[in-house]
Design an enzyme around this catalytic site. Structure first.
Site, PDB file in Angstrom:
ATOM      1  N   ALA A   1      20.344  -3.063  10.634  1.00 13.33           N
ATOM      2  CA  ALA A   1      21.810  -3.351  11.849  1.00 13.33           C
ATOM      3  C   ALA A   1      21.092  -5.121  11.880  1.00 13.33           C
ATOM      4  CB  ALA A   1      21.604  -3.238  12.757  1.00 13.33           C
TER       5      ALA A   1
ATOM      6  N   HIS B   1      33.032 -20.973  -1.619  1.00 11.66           N
ATOM      7  CA  HIS B   1      33.766 -22.407  -1.230  1.00 11.66           C
ATOM      8  C   HIS B   1      32.880 -23.608  -2.090  1.00 11.66           C
ATOM      9  CE1 HIS B   1      36.208 -20.800   1.123  1.00 11.66           C
ATOM     10  NE2 HIS B   1      35.897 -20.045   1.829  1.00 11.66           N
TER      11      HIS B   1
ATOM     12  N   ASN C   1      32.908   1.944  11.164  1.00 17.68           N
ATOM     13  CA  ASN C   1      33.174   2.729  12.587  1.00 17.68           C
ATOM     14  C   ASN C   1      33.394   1.150  13.097  1.00 17.68           C
ATOM     15  OD1 ASN C   1      33.175   2.690  15.572  1.00 17.68           O
ATOM     16  ND2 ASN C   1      31.217   3.362  15.022  1.00 17.68           N
TER      17      ASN C   1
END
Length: 219
Positions: free
Chosen positions: A189, A144, A114
């Site tokens: 979610a 990093h 999506n």
């Protein structure tokens, strides 16, 4: 900063599997999860070109194919085949989406992505079959050094991400470097996935933890 050697077996595999790869030592180091120079000229150029190419994906417009859905779908697939390292011809990806390079991403059958999918594919991202991805999801292989001086020098490293088959990733989820998501898993979610996810589990939260276990469907 960690020490390490180029994984020549991995390099051989990706060069036989993926398309449009740079022929540089820094690329080989990048996919081998050892520190590399992210400002290497070839990598820098390919990254910037990829950023522009994916923005133009939205210009593959239905109206330019006489509102023929099948022709439009095929044109989108053809466009995406020049972005990603390997895809299947039934991919469905909504614009916009974003990549670091694109060519380090492998996507399996029956994929649906999506809006606003972000794939930071410094290392290889492998996505299995029948994967569904909700809006605003990020998969990032990049990381990093904690030493600021090394960061200022452009030192970077990455770890691969693997998504199994039949996985559903919910809106605004973030999957971090080195994670393997098992078959049939559900990422809720807003979850931030920092560790690998067992097959047929539901994970949620920050950091994501198992909140439910699923029974595999018999086939």
């Amino acid at each position: 900063m960690t020490s390490g050697e180029i994984d020549h077996e991995l390099v051989k595999y990706v060069r036989s599997t993926l398309k449009n790869l740079p022929e540089t030592v820094e690329y080989d180091k990048m996919i081998s999860s050892i520190p590399y120079d992210c400002y290497d000229k070839e990598l820098h150029m390919r990254r910037n070109l990829a950023h522009e190419v994916v923005l133009d994906y939205a210009n593959v417009r239905l109206k330019d194919f006489d509102f023929d859905l099948e022709k439009h779908r095929k044109a989108r697939v053809e466009y995406l085949s020049n972005v990603f390292g390997k895809i299947e011809d039934d991919i469905h990806l909504e614009p916009p989406f974003f990549v670091d390079y694109g060519f380090n991403t492998i996507i399996g059958k029956h994929f649906y992505g999506n809006f606003n999918l972000t794939l930071l594919d410094c290392c290889v991202i492998t996505i299995g079959d029948n994967v569904m991805v909700a809006p605003n999801v990020t998969l990032t292989t990049a990381t990093h050094p904690t030493d600021p001086q090394l960061r200022l020098q452009g030192v970077e490293y990455s770890q691969p991400i693997t998504i199994g088959n039949n996985v559903w990733i919910g809106s605004d989820a973030v999957i971090l470097p080195g994670v393997v998501v098992g078959d049939g898993a559900v990422i809720a979610a807003g979850a931030v996935v920092t560790k690998s996810v067992e097959a047929y589990t539901v994970v949620a939260g920050v950091p994501a933890k198992v909140i439910n276990r699923l029974k595999p469907i018999e086939t």
